[in-house]
Scaffold this motif. Structure first.
Motif, PDB file in Angstrom:
ATOM      1  N   ARG A  86       0.811  -1.282   0.289  1.00 56.16           N
ATOM      2  CA  ARG A  86      -0.256   0.144   0.242  1.00 56.16           C
ATOM      3  C   ARG A  86       0.868   1.335  -0.317  1.00 56.16           C
ATOM      4  O   ARG A  86       1.346   1.552   1.084  1.00 56.16           O
ATOM      5  CB  ARG A  86      -1.007   0.172   1.209  1.00 56.16           C
ATOM      6  CG  ARG A  86      -1.680   1.114   1.383  1.00 56.16           C
ATOM      7  CD  ARG A  86      -3.109   1.341   2.082  1.00 56.16           C
ATOM      8  NE  ARG A  86      -3.396  -0.137   1.682  1.00 56.16           N
ATOM      9  CZ  ARG A  86      -4.661  -0.476   2.751  1.00 56.16           C
ATOM     10  NH1 ARG A  86      -3.717  -0.800   4.032  1.00 56.16           N
ATOM     11  NH2 ARG A  86      -5.321  -1.514   2.190  1.00 56.16           N
ATOM     12  N   GLN A  87       0.914   1.811  -1.392  1.00 50.05           N
ATOM     13  CA  GLN A  87       1.620   2.963  -1.211  1.00 50.05           C
ATOM     14  C   GLN A  87       1.360   4.072  -0.789  1.00 50.05           C
ATOM     15  O   GLN A  87       2.449   5.090  -0.618  1.00 50.05           O
ATOM     16  CB  GLN A  87       2.615   2.766  -2.421  1.00 50.05           C
ATOM     17  CG  GLN A  87       3.589   1.613  -2.850  1.00 50.05           C
ATOM     18  CD  GLN A  87       3.984   1.414  -4.513  1.00 50.05           C
ATOM     19  OE1 GLN A  87       3.282   1.699  -5.228  1.00 50.05           O
ATOM     20  NE2 GLN A  87       4.252   0.869  -4.531  1.00 50.05           N
ATOM     21  N   VAL A  88       0.581   4.597  -1.350  1.00 51.50           N
ATOM     22  CA  VAL A  88      -0.413   6.092  -0.180  1.00 51.50           C
ATOM     23  C   VAL A  88      -1.730   5.276   0.717  1.00 51.50           C
ATOM     24  O   VAL A  88      -2.575   4.726   1.037  1.00 51.50           O
ATOM     25  CB  VAL A  88      -1.836   6.657  -1.439  1.00 51.50           C
ATOM     26  CG1 VAL A  88      -2.046   7.795  -1.042  1.00 51.50           C
ATOM     27  CG2 VAL A  88      -0.791   6.785  -2.856  1.00 51.50           C
ATOM     28  N   SER A  89      -1.161   5.465   1.694  1.00 51.83           N
ATOM     29  CA  SER A  89      -1.839   5.830   2.813  1.00 51.83           C
ATOM     30  C   SER A  89      -3.751   6.272   3.331  1.00 51.83           C
ATOM     31  O   SER A  89      -3.399   7.357   2.313  1.00 51.83           O
ATOM     32  CB  SER A  89      -0.979   6.134   4.438  1.00 51.83           C
ATOM     33  OG  SER A  89       0.048   4.866   4.658  1.00 51.83           O
ATOM     34  N   TYR A  90      -4.170   6.311   3.511  1.00 48.91           N
ATOM     35  CA  TYR A  90      -5.242   6.945   3.896  1.00 48.91           C
ATOM     36  C   TYR A  90      -5.480   8.022   4.738  1.00 48.91           C
ATOM     37  O   TYR A  90      -4.497   7.507   5.960  1.00 48.91           O
ATOM     38  CB  TYR A  90      -6.169   5.686   4.319  1.00 48.91           C
ATOM     39  CG  TYR A  90      -6.516   4.525   4.278  1.00 48.91           C
ATOM     40  CD1 TYR A  90      -7.833   4.403   3.064  1.00 48.91           C
ATOM     41  CD2 TYR A  90      -6.180   2.900   4.143  1.00 48.91           C
ATOM     42  CE1 TYR A  90      -7.913   2.968   1.758  1.00 48.91           C
ATOM     43  CE2 TYR A  90      -6.992   1.855   3.662  1.00 48.91           C
ATOM     44  CZ  TYR A  90      -7.693   2.317   1.995  1.00 48.91           C
ATOM     45  OH  TYR A  90      -8.152   0.706   1.656  1.00 48.91           O
ATOM     46  N   ALA A  91      -6.429   9.267   4.051  1.00 42.40           N
ATOM     47  CA  ALA A  91      -6.211   9.946   4.883  1.00 42.40           C
ATOM     48  C   ALA A  91      -7.014   9.382   6.003  1.00 42.40           C
ATOM     49  O   ALA A  91      -6.602  10.480   7.511  1.00 42.40           O
ATOM     50  CB  ALA A  91      -6.734  11.261   4.213  1.00 42.40           C
ATOM     51  N   LYS A  92      -8.264   9.134   6.696  1.00 48.01           N
ATOM     52  CA  LYS A  92      -8.658   8.629   8.021  1.00 48.01           C
ATOM     53  C   LYS A  92      -8.430   6.797   7.889  1.00 48.01           C
ATOM     54  O   LYS A  92      -9.365   6.013   6.995  1.00 48.01           O
ATOM     55  CB  LYS A  92      -9.970   8.820   7.821  1.00 48.01           C
ATOM     56  CG  LYS A  92     -10.512   9.554   8.905  1.00 48.01           C
ATOM     57  CD  LYS A  92     -11.831   9.603   9.641  1.00 48.01           C
ATOM     58  CE  LYS A  92     -11.910   9.123  10.738  1.00 48.01           C
ATOM     59  NZ  LYS A  92     -13.927   9.924  11.013  1.00 48.01           N
ATOM     60  N   ASN A  93      -8.064   6.109   8.736  1.00 50.88           N
ATOM     61  CA  ASN A  93      -8.068   4.682   8.999  1.00 50.88           C
ATOM     62  C   ASN A  93      -8.893   4.219  10.067  1.00 50.88           C
ATOM     63  O   ASN A  93      -8.008   4.628  10.915  1.00 50.88           O
ATOM     64  CB  ASN A  93      -6.603   3.956   8.173  1.00 50.88           C
ATOM     65  CG  ASN A  93      -7.089   2.723   8.528  1.00 50.88           C
ATOM     66  OD1 ASN A  93      -7.423   2.728   7.591  1.00 50.88           O
ATOM     67  ND2 ASN A  93      -6.057   1.977   8.455  1.00 50.88           N
ATOM     68  N   ASN A  94      -9.827   3.831   9.504  1.00 54.44           N
ATOM     69  CA  ASN A  94      -9.991   3.199  11.792  1.00 54.44           C
ATOM     70  C   ASN A  94      -9.910   1.889  12.337  1.00 54.44           C
ATOM     71  O   ASN A  94     -10.700   1.126  11.636  1.00 54.44           O
ATOM     72  CB  ASN A  94     -11.878   3.725  11.717  1.00 54.44           C
ATOM     73  CG  ASN A  94     -12.689   3.476  12.520  1.00 54.44           C
ATOM     74  OD1 ASN A  94     -11.624   2.837  14.098  1.00 54.44           O
ATOM     75  ND2 ASN A  94     -13.772   3.309  12.930  1.00 54.44           N
ATOM     76  N   GLY A  95      -8.914   1.807  12.219  1.00 54.30           N
ATOM     77  CA  GLY A  95      -8.204   0.044  12.140  1.00 54.30           C
ATOM     78  C   GLY A  95      -9.076  -0.569  13.344  1.00 54.30           C
ATOM     79  O   GLY A  95      -9.527  -2.098  13.239  1.00 54.30           O
ATOM     80  N   ALA A  97     -11.936  -0.234  14.195  1.00 51.89           N
ATOM     81  CA  ALA A  97     -13.550  -0.684  14.544  1.00 51.89           C
ATOM     82  C   ALA A  97     -13.270  -2.821  13.297  1.00 51.89           C
ATOM     83  O   ALA A  97     -14.713  -2.285  14.152  1.00 51.89           O
ATOM     84  CB  ALA A  97     -13.526  -0.187  12.781  1.00 51.89           C
ATOM     85  N   ASN A  98     -11.894  -3.428  13.414  1.00 52.40           N
ATOM     86  CA  ASN A  98     -12.603  -4.449  12.513  1.00 52.40           C
ATOM     87  C   ASN A  98     -11.017  -5.903  13.269  1.00 52.40           C
ATOM     88  O   ASN A  98     -11.280  -6.421  13.025  1.00 52.40           O
ATOM     89  CB  ASN A  98     -12.128  -4.179  11.322  1.00 52.40           C
ATOM     90  CG  ASN A  98     -11.655  -3.101  10.705  1.00 52.40           C
ATOM     91  OD1 ASN A  98     -10.155  -3.415  11.081  1.00 52.40           O
ATOM     92  ND2 ASN A  98     -12.155  -2.929   9.623  1.00 52.40           N
ATOM     93  N   SER A  99     -10.610  -4.475  13.841  1.00 45.36           N
ATOM     94  CA  SER A  99      -9.277  -6.153  14.146  1.00 45.36           C
ATOM     95  C   SER A  99      -8.285  -5.328  15.737  1.00 45.36           C
ATOM     96  O   SER A  99      -9.042  -3.955  16.509  1.00 45.36           O
ATOM     97  CB  SER A  99      -8.298  -5.418  13.060  1.00 45.36           C
ATOM     98  OG  SER A  99      -7.750  -4.338  12.757  1.00 45.36           O
TER      99      SER A  99
END
Lengths: 225, 248
Positions: A86-95, A97-99
Motif C-alpha cells: 500500500r503505497q498511499v496511506s488512507y487520510a482516515k483509517n479506523n483500524g 473498528a475491525n481488528s
C-alpha cells in the motif's frame, strides 16, 4: 515443493511454525523458572542439567537461536513487503473498528521483545557462555564450592528495581504479542475448525498467564533476596 | 442533514491527487450513500465543475462495483453491506465524512474514487474455474451427490462478490480472503477436485505477482466483508496450498 518459501503462504507457514516452536520453548523456560520459587534445589538441578546436557547445549540451543533469528528476520521482511503493498496511506483509517490493537501492532510488540531479548541475553546467556565455554568452568558450582550457583545468580540479578521494571515491561509486550500470535499461528497452518473457539480461550490463558507468571517470578526474587 | 465531505480527487492514474472539501445540504437520512454522492455531483455539474467519479452498477449489493473507503472503513461504518446499501441515517447532521478510494498497490486509482481491480480478474483467470465441456454436452450438476455441510460451506464461499473490501481494509493489502473464498468454493466440491492442485498453486502465484501483501490474521477482512466470508476460507486455502506444494 520448490519455491514454497518464496510464496506468501509458505512464508506465513514458516513464520507460524517458528512461532509454535518458540511458544513451546517459553513454556519449558517458565516451567524451569517457576521451580526457583517452589524449590531452589530443584531449580539448581534443572538449570545444571539444561546448562550441561550435550543434546540441549549442542542441538536444541542452536535450533532455538536459529528459530529466534528466523522469526525476527522473517517478521521484519514481511513487514517491509506488506508496507510496499500500500503505497498511499488512507487520510482516515479506523483500524480499531475491525481488528485488535495487538493484531495491528505485532511489529512493535515484536520489536520491544527483541530489545528485551538483547538485555536478557546480556544479563544471563552471555555470562553463562563466558563461565562455561571461555573460562571452562562446567561445574555449575559457587566460587566457594558450596552448592550450585544458578539460584544465587538469579536472585542477585533481580535486586535492582530498574531491572525488575524492565523485565516486567518486556513481559507485558510478550503478552500483547502472544494475545494475537498464539491463535494466529494455528490459523496460518490451516487449523480453523470446531476446536478454534476452545483454542482461542486457551490462547488467552497462555498469553496472559505465562508472562504474568514470569512477572511474578521477577517480583518474588526482588522482594525475597 | 448538512454534511462536510472530504473527498479524494485525482484527475487520472498519473495525477498525484488530493483531498478536497465539499458541503452538501438537506440530505435525507433515507438516502443511500451513493444517492448522496449523486446530489453532490448534480451540484458540481450545475456549477460547471467536474463531478466526482465513483464506481457503481447494480446498487443492490450484488455486483461488488461500489468500492469506497468511508470514514476509515471499507463500505463505511455499517456491517454486512456494500457502499450502495449504506444509508445516510448512519451519520449525524454536521458530520465530516472522509471518502477515499480502496487503497492498494494492486488496485491503482483510475480516477477520483475509481480503482482498477482487474488484478482480481487475473487471479480468477489463473485457476478460479472448473473445466467442463459445455458444448451441447452439459452435465447436470445435481447428478453428483454433495454432502450438505460441504455444499453449504462452498455456497458461503461462492457468495464473495469480489468487491475488494478485504484488500482495502487489510493493513497489509492482502487478498487472501478473496483468493481463499475462490479456492474454497471448488475445494469443497467433487467437481473441483481434478484441478485442485494446479488451481491453488496458480491462483496464489498470481496473487503474489500482483503485489498484494501477506495475511497476518488481523481478521479485519472478515469484519468488513459485505458477504461475511469467513477466515476459515483462508485456513482452508493454506491447507490446500501446502498439500498442493507437497504434491507438485
Amino acid at each position: 515443493m520448490s519455491g514454497i518459501l518464496n510464496s506468501s503462504i509458505g512464508r506465513k507457514f514458516a513464520m507460524a511454525l517458528s512461532a509454535l516452536f518458540l511458544m513451546f520453548f517459553i513454556l519449558q523456560h517458565f516451567a524451569i523458572n517457576i521451580l526457583s520459587v517452589i524449590s531452589p534445589d530443584a531449580f539448581n538441578e534443572a538449570s545444571h542439567f539444561m546448562g550441561t546436557f550435550w543434546a540441549v547445549q549442542y542441538l536444541l540451543q542452536p535450533v532455538l537461536i536459529i528459530g529466534v533469528i528466523f522469526h525476527f528476520v522473517m517478521g521484519f521482511v514481511l513487514e517491509i513487503k506488506n508496507n510496499k503493498a500500500r503505497q498511499v496511506s488512507y487520510a482516515k483509517n479506523n483500524g480499531g473498528a475491525n481488528s485488535s490493537w495487538m493484531s495491528r501492532n505485532m511489529i512493535w510488540s515484536g520489536g520491544f521483545i527483541l530489545v528485551f531479548l538483547v538485555i536478557h541475553f546480556l544479563d544471563f546467556w552471555i555470562p553463562e557462555i563466558n563461565t562455561k565455554y571461555i573460562q571452562g568452568d562446567m561445574s555449575g558450582l559457587l566460587a566457594d564450592g558450596e552448592g550450585y550457583r544458578y539460584f544465587e545468580e538469579l536472585q542477585h540479578k533481580f535486586v535492582p528495581i530498574w531491572r525488575v521494571a524492565l523485565y516486567c515491561i518486556g513481559f507485558v509486550f510478550l503478552s500483547l504479542h502472544l494475545l494475537h500470535g498464539f491463535n494466529s499461528a494455528f490459523q496460518s497452518i490451516g487449523a480453523n475448525n470446531k476446536y478454534t473457539k476452545g483454542l482461542k480461550g486457551f490462547s488467552k490463558i497462555y498469553a496472559i498467564g505465562i508472562p504474568l507468571g514470569f512477572i511474578f517470578i521477577a517480583l518474588f526474587h526482588h522482594f525475597n533476596h | 442533514m448538512n454534511l462536510t465531505l472530504k473527498i479524494w480527487r485525482q484527475k487520472n492514474a498519473n495525477d498525484k491527487g488530493k483531498m478536497v472539501d465539499y458541503k452538501v445540504n438537506d440530505i435525507s437520512p433515507d438516502m443511500s450513500f451513493l444517492e448522496m454522492l449523486d446530489v453532490l455531483n448534480e451540484q458540481l455539474i450545475n456549477k460547471d465543475e467536474e463531478p466526482v467519479a465513483f464506481d457503481h452498477d447494480c446498487r443492490e449489493g450484488i455486483c461488488g462495483m461500489c468500492s469506497l473507503y468511508i470514514n476509515g472503513e471499507a463500505h463505511g461504518p455499517d456491517r454486512g453491506i456494500t457502499t450502495c446499501q449504506l444509508h445516510m441515517r448512519m451519520f449525524k447532521d454536521g458530520d465530516t465524512i472522509y471518502i477515499e478510494p480502496f487503497r492498494a498497490k494492486a488496485f491503482p486509482v483510475v480516477k477520483d474514487l475509481i480503482v482498477d481491480r482487474s488484478s482480481f480478474d487475473r487471479i480468477q483467470h489463473a485457476g478460479g474455474f472448473i473445466s467442463v465441456n459445455t458444448s451441447g454436452n452439459t452435465i447436470d450438476a445435481n447428478a453428483i451427490p454433495v454432502n450438505k455441510h460441504d455444499a453449504d460451506k462452498a455456497f458461503e464461499a461462492a457468495t464473495c462478490i469480489g468487491c475488494g473490501a478485504c484488500v482495502a481494509t487489510c493493513k497489509n493489502s492482502s487478498a487472501m480472503l478473496f483468493v481463499g473464498a475462490k479456492v474454497s468454493q471448488f475445494a469443497l466440491l467433487p467437481q473441483g477436485q481434478i484441478e485442485a492442485t494446479d488451481r491453488v498453486l496458480n491462483m496464489v502465484k498470481q496473487m503474489d505477482e500482483e503485489g498484494f501483501g501477506n495475511c497476518t490474521n488481523t481478521g479485519a477482512c472478515e469484519v468488513e466483508c459485505p458477504k461475511g466470508i469467513s477466515l476459515e476460507n483462508i485456513a482452508r486455502m493454506n491447507t490446500e496450498y501446502l498439500k498442493a506444494s507437497l504434491k507438485g
